[in-house]
Design a protein around this motif. Sequence first.
Motif, short mmCIF file in Angstrom:
data_model
loop_
_atom_site.label_atom_id
_atom_site.label_comp_id
_atom_site.label_asym_id
_atom_site.label_seq_id
_atom_site.Cartn_x
_atom_site.Cartn_y
_atom_site.Cartn_z
N PHE A 28 0.86 -1.18 0.00
CA PHE A 28 0.00 0.00 0.00
C PHE A 28 0.89 1.23 0.00
CE2 PHE A 28 -2.53 3.22 2.26
CZ PHE A 28 -3.61 3.27 1.40
N ASP A 29 0.75 2.08 -1.03
CA ASP A 29 1.59 3.26 -1.17
C ASP A 29 0.84 4.46 -0.62
OD1 ASP A 29 3.59 5.01 -1.79
OD2 ASP A 29 3.24 4.98 -3.95
N LEU A 30 1.25 4.93 0.52
CA LEU A 30 0.60 6.07 1.16
C LEU A 30 0.79 7.35 0.34
CD1 LEU A 30 -1.01 6.84 3.62
CD2 LEU A 30 1.12 7.37 4.78
N GLU A 31 1.92 7.48 -0.35
CA GLU A 31 2.21 8.66 -1.18
C GLU A 31 1.17 8.80 -2.29
OE1 GLU A 31 4.31 12.05 -1.89
OE2 GLU A 31 4.69 10.62 -0.29
N GLU A 32 0.72 7.68 -2.86
CA GLU A 32 -0.28 7.70 -3.92
C GLU A 32 -1.62 8.19 -3.37
OE1 GLU A 32 -2.03 4.29 -6.62
OE2 GLU A 32 0.17 4.32 -6.65
N LEU A 33 -1.94 7.84 -2.17
CA LEU A 33 -3.19 8.28 -1.55
C LEU A 33 -3.17 9.78 -1.27
CD1 LEU A 33 -5.88 7.36 -0.41
CD2 LEU A 33 -4.76 6.99 1.78
N VAL A 34 -2.03 10.32 -0.94
CA VAL A 34 -1.90 11.75 -0.66
C VAL A 34 -2.15 12.56 -1.94
CG1 VAL A 34 -0.27 13.55 0.01
CG2 VAL A 34 -0.36 11.42 1.29
N HIS A 35 -1.72 12.05 -3.10
CA HIS A 35 -1.85 12.78 -4.36
C HIS A 35 -3.03 12.31 -5.21
CE1 HIS A 35 1.91 14.78 -3.63
NE2 HIS A 35 2.52 13.61 -3.43
N VAL A 36 -4.01 11.67 -4.61
CA VAL A 36 -5.14 11.15 -5.36
C VAL A 36 -5.96 12.28 -6.01
CG1 VAL A 36 -6.86 11.01 -3.50
CG2 VAL A 36 -6.90 9.37 -5.36
N GLU A 37 -6.12 13.38 -5.31
CA GLU A 37 -6.88 14.50 -5.87
C GLU A 37 -6.18 15.07 -7.10
OE1 GLU A 37 -8.49 18.90 -4.58
OE2 GLU A 37 -8.01 17.46 -3.01
N GLN A 38 -4.88 15.25 -7.03
CA GLN A 38 -4.12 15.77 -8.18
C GLN A 38 -4.16 14.80 -9.35
OE1 GLN A 38 -2.81 18.86 -8.32
NE2 GLN A 38 -2.31 18.46 -10.46
#
Length: 174
Positions: free
Chosen positions: A3-13
């Motif tokens: 699970f990549d937390l970084e991907e979740l942070v930039h989901v809106e972008q």
Amino acid sequence: MDFDLEELVHVEQTFYDEGYRDGYAHGRIHGLIEGRALGREKGFEMWEELGFYEGFALMWAAILEKQGRRDDRAASNIRHLLDLIAQFPKFNPSAAEPSELDIPKLFRQIRSRYKALCATLGVRPTLRAGGAAGSPDGDEDPAHSPIEDASTDSTTVWKIDNKPRARGNNDLSF
């Protein structure tokens, strides 16, 4: 499961970027379609106006020819107007062939030469070909110049129940 937390942070972008790409492609297609339609419409209006000027000049050239006035100022203005109209491009150059011709400048020169010809002939400069005329009872608004606003698409309609205007006391009745 990774699970990549970084991907979740930039989901809106990520969603924003994908929507932007889809919207850009969609807008490009519709922009081309609308641009072509507008180009046809404006091109027709320009050629309608040019046709009016050319017809006007050819008519007055024939009148002056019949009168034997070939070398006066009006005939000179007619020749210059017809020369300017002949310079106007009759096809749309592609983007691969950039044109050196300044079309708005040439159009302004043609309008100016037409106005000079009208002044020489003692005729009021108007453009009636595009439906831009005065009111139905013949009164024109001097502040509105149909030559400058040839793009108006107004249709003049007379009311059936209009009474004729009184002309004055000099009318003869037969």
